[in-house]
Each structure stands twice: as C-alpha cells, then as structure tokens.
Design an enzyme around this catalytic site. Sequence first.
Site, PDB file in Angstrom:
ATOM      1  CG  HIS A  10     -33.890  -6.874   3.501  1.00 22.96           C
ATOM      2  ND1 HIS A  10     -34.792  -6.191   3.214  1.00 22.96           N
ATOM      3  CD2 HIS A  10     -33.118  -7.061   3.315  1.00 22.96           C
ATOM      4  CE1 HIS A  10     -33.895  -5.023   2.834  1.00 22.96           C
ATOM      5  NE2 HIS A  10     -33.071  -5.603   2.826  1.00 22.96           N
ATOM      6  CD  GLU A  40     -30.448  -3.112   3.557  1.00 24.32           C
ATOM      7  OE1 GLU A  40     -30.991  -3.551   2.703  1.00 24.32           O
ATOM      8  OE2 GLU A  40     -28.651  -2.585   3.161  1.00 24.32           O
ATOM      9  CG  ASP A  42     -37.527  -5.271   5.303  1.00 22.68           C
ATOM     10  OD1 ASP A  42     -37.921  -6.033   5.569  1.00 22.68           O
ATOM     11  OD2 ASP A  42     -37.446  -4.462   4.233  1.00 22.68           O
TER      12      ASP A  42
HETATM   13  C1  GLA Z   1     -30.474  -4.993  -0.662  1.00 24.16           C
HETATM   14  C2  GLA Z   1     -29.683  -3.591  -0.573  1.00 24.16           C
HETATM   15  C3  GLA Z   1     -30.696  -2.438  -0.549  1.00 24.16           C
HETATM   16  C4  GLA Z   1     -31.955  -2.663  -1.082  1.00 24.16           C
HETATM   17  C5  GLA Z   1     -32.686  -3.717  -0.575  1.00 24.16           C
HETATM   18  C6  GLA Z   1     -33.874  -3.566  -1.492  1.00 24.16           C
HETATM   19  O1  GLA Z   1     -30.623  -5.152   1.102  1.00 24.16           O
HETATM   20  O2  GLA Z   1     -28.428  -3.206   0.170  1.00 24.16           O
HETATM   21  O3  GLA Z   1     -30.248  -1.411  -0.816  1.00 24.16           O
HETATM   22  O4  GLA Z   1     -31.519  -2.354  -2.173  1.00 24.16           O
HETATM   23  O5  GLA Z   1     -32.222  -5.091  -0.983  1.00 24.16           O
HETATM   24  O6  GLA Z   1     -34.434  -2.776  -1.898  1.00 24.16           O
END
Ligand code: GLA
Length: 385
Positions: A269, A297, A299
């Site tokens: 993130h 993840e 973004d």
């Molecule tokens: C964290 C979790 C994910 C999700 C993201 C935000 O990074 O690992 O499962 O909940 O937050 O959506």
Amino acid sequence: MFKVNVTLMKKCRINFWTIIIFSVYTFGCNSTEEIDPIIEDPKDQNDDKEEEVVAIPLKELFKDYFPIGAAITPQHADLATIHGEALVKHFNSVTAENVMKPESLQRNKGVYTWEGADRIVQFAKNNNLQVRGHTLTWHSQSPDWMFYDENGELLSREVASAQLEEHITTVMSRYKGDVYAWDVVNEAMSDWDPNGEIIYREDSPWYKIFGPSYIDSAFVFAHRADPEAKLFYNDYNSIFSWKRNKIYDLVKRLKDNNIPIDGVGLQGHWMIETSEQDIRTTLDLFRGLGVEIQITELDLPVYLSSNEEGSMVYTETFSQRQKQTYSMIFQVLLDYKDVITGVTFWGIGDDASWLDQPGRKAFPFLLDENLQPKPAYFEVQKLLN
Ligand code: GLA
C-alpha cells in the site's frame, strides 16, 4: 463493496492511515526522486496520446517475471461482468479481498460459509488463474469466539490453539491443490515503536493469549494441512527500516527454528512519494534470507498526503504522478524477478478501492474506472518493450 470499505476504513483509520501518514512523514520521506511540479489541468484521460498505443495485457507483459494478480469479490468472478472480463484478460492470479478471512469463513464457531470463496476458486480454475489465499491468522476481521469465552474473558492457550488449528486445517484442506499460497499470519508486528523495543503487535488478542508463539503454531498447522502450499507472513509498512527489521528478525527466527515458512508478503500500500531506495533495501534484505517475496496488496493513491484536497476527477496531475511512481515501482520489481514470485493489486480498477472516501477517490490502479488502461499502464508497458 462500499459498505465493506466504510467498515474497513473505520476499523483501520487509526491503525492504518495514521500509521502510513506517520510513517511517510517521519521515516519515509527520504526519497531521492523529486516529483516534477505540474500545472493543474484536469482532462479526460482518454485524451492522452499514449493511449493510442495498443495495450498488452498485464499477464503477457509480466509473463517472464511473475504472476500478476488482483484482489476480488465473488461478484467479480463472472465473465458476464467487465470485472470478470478484465480478470481473464489481464491477470493470472486472484486473491479474495474479504471472503477467505476468518470472520467471513467461520463467523460462528463450527459453521463455515464457503459460498463466496468457492465461487472465486471455481472461477479461477475455469479460467486458469492461480489463487493466493488471504488470510488464516489475523487480529482483525476475525470473530470474537476465536479469542474470548462467553464471559468476554480471553481463552486459554489450549482452547485458542485447538480452534486455530481446526480453522486452518478445515480451510486449507478444502482448497488443497486449488490455493497455491496462503498468508498464514497477517500483520503481527508492531508499528508504533521506531526504537525497536516493541516488536510484536501486543494489542492483538492472539498475542495476548500466546505471546509470539501463535505465529510459529499457525505455520506448523498450515504446513500440516497442505504440505504443498506456499506459506507467507504478510505485513504493511514493511519497507520502512524500523518495521522491516522486525519482520526480518521474525522470519529469520522462524527459519532458524525450522518453522515452515516460504516467503514474505509486502503488502505494497504505497504512496506517490514512496522511496525507491526503501523498496530496494527491503528486497535486498529478504533476498538475503533466501525467502520468496510477493507484493500482495499493491495500490498507489494519487494524493501526496491525507491533507491534500480530495477529488472525484482523475486529473492530469494525478496521471503524471502515477506514471512516474508506478514506473519506478515496476522497474524495481522487474529488477528483482529472481526473488519476486507474485505481484497482486488490492483491487482490479479505479471503480472501487478500499481507499475511496466520499468526495475523495483514490484512483490507485493501472486500470481506470471502466477497467481500461491508464497512462501509467502504458508507462509500465514501456519498461518491457
Ligand atoms: C490490510 C489487509 C487486507 C485489507 C487491507 C485493506 O492490508 O491485509 O486484508 O483489509 O488492509 O482493505
């Protein structure tokens, strides 16, 4: 989707955004890369000349590097939707955004709800997509019965451990052979201690019951349940020195004790001003441990900070920022193809993201609101041509 996001934002606002902002301002602003000043000129991204170039599907672009994935809902797992279409066109891996989390699969003790997860797995099988499982052991989005008895008291280690083993075994057995990798433990390390004195997230009910040993147990249970599955520890803020060192020590300790762990998930993130050096240093560090690395993840919201005014329009300024930073990120990831075994976006396209707020869209992906390639996509494509 929006309902889920609001819940998550409420849950995570302190734990997550505050941390990101705190981190970026306190520790992360050592980027050597200046963002060019850009004159504000909102315009339709379809006007961008570069979009005349034909887009090569992401999975083709990265075929010699790593699988490329998206986090999805069960509703996306449908070829009749633009999401399903985009999934099979661009991606070769999927992750359930929510429906494989403990509170989704086993909200009530002993009563499993498989429908959404099954739908995603079946869709993936039908369309040759790999599935990354997320997540088995987490302090958040997990039902209270996993931690507390009917009087609200913390469970004994014996009871909590037996329940955890049962959950992990049941879930992994159902998807054995279909889910190739699991985030076995999510977000166990502390953020709040730059001096490194507080190692683990001590307010986690898992930690309160077990101390850190629940992490070891979860990996052992997972390996027993499916010895073929790749097992990951997954966390955010993992590119900042004060956190990556804690994660490094954890993974090293697990490996030294022969606990079966295959890799580290860096959530990704990230921010427009995320430092290239921070990413490279982190990848070097984990490469040195001999574990796989996945970006789990990814973004990249368009704003420079949470104070910047929100917009519902994707402006030229946003586009320029994302072109620059996405291009930097993917150049780094390509450079580390020997250790990176997967890259997953935390969504598909800009139509929906957990980062969206009323009046303030995050536009964090390479695909726009109609799931069409954005200028940043073509910038990344250039890296591979
Ligand atoms: C964290 C979790 C994910 C999700 C993201 C935000 O990074 O690992 O499962 O909940 O937050 O959506």
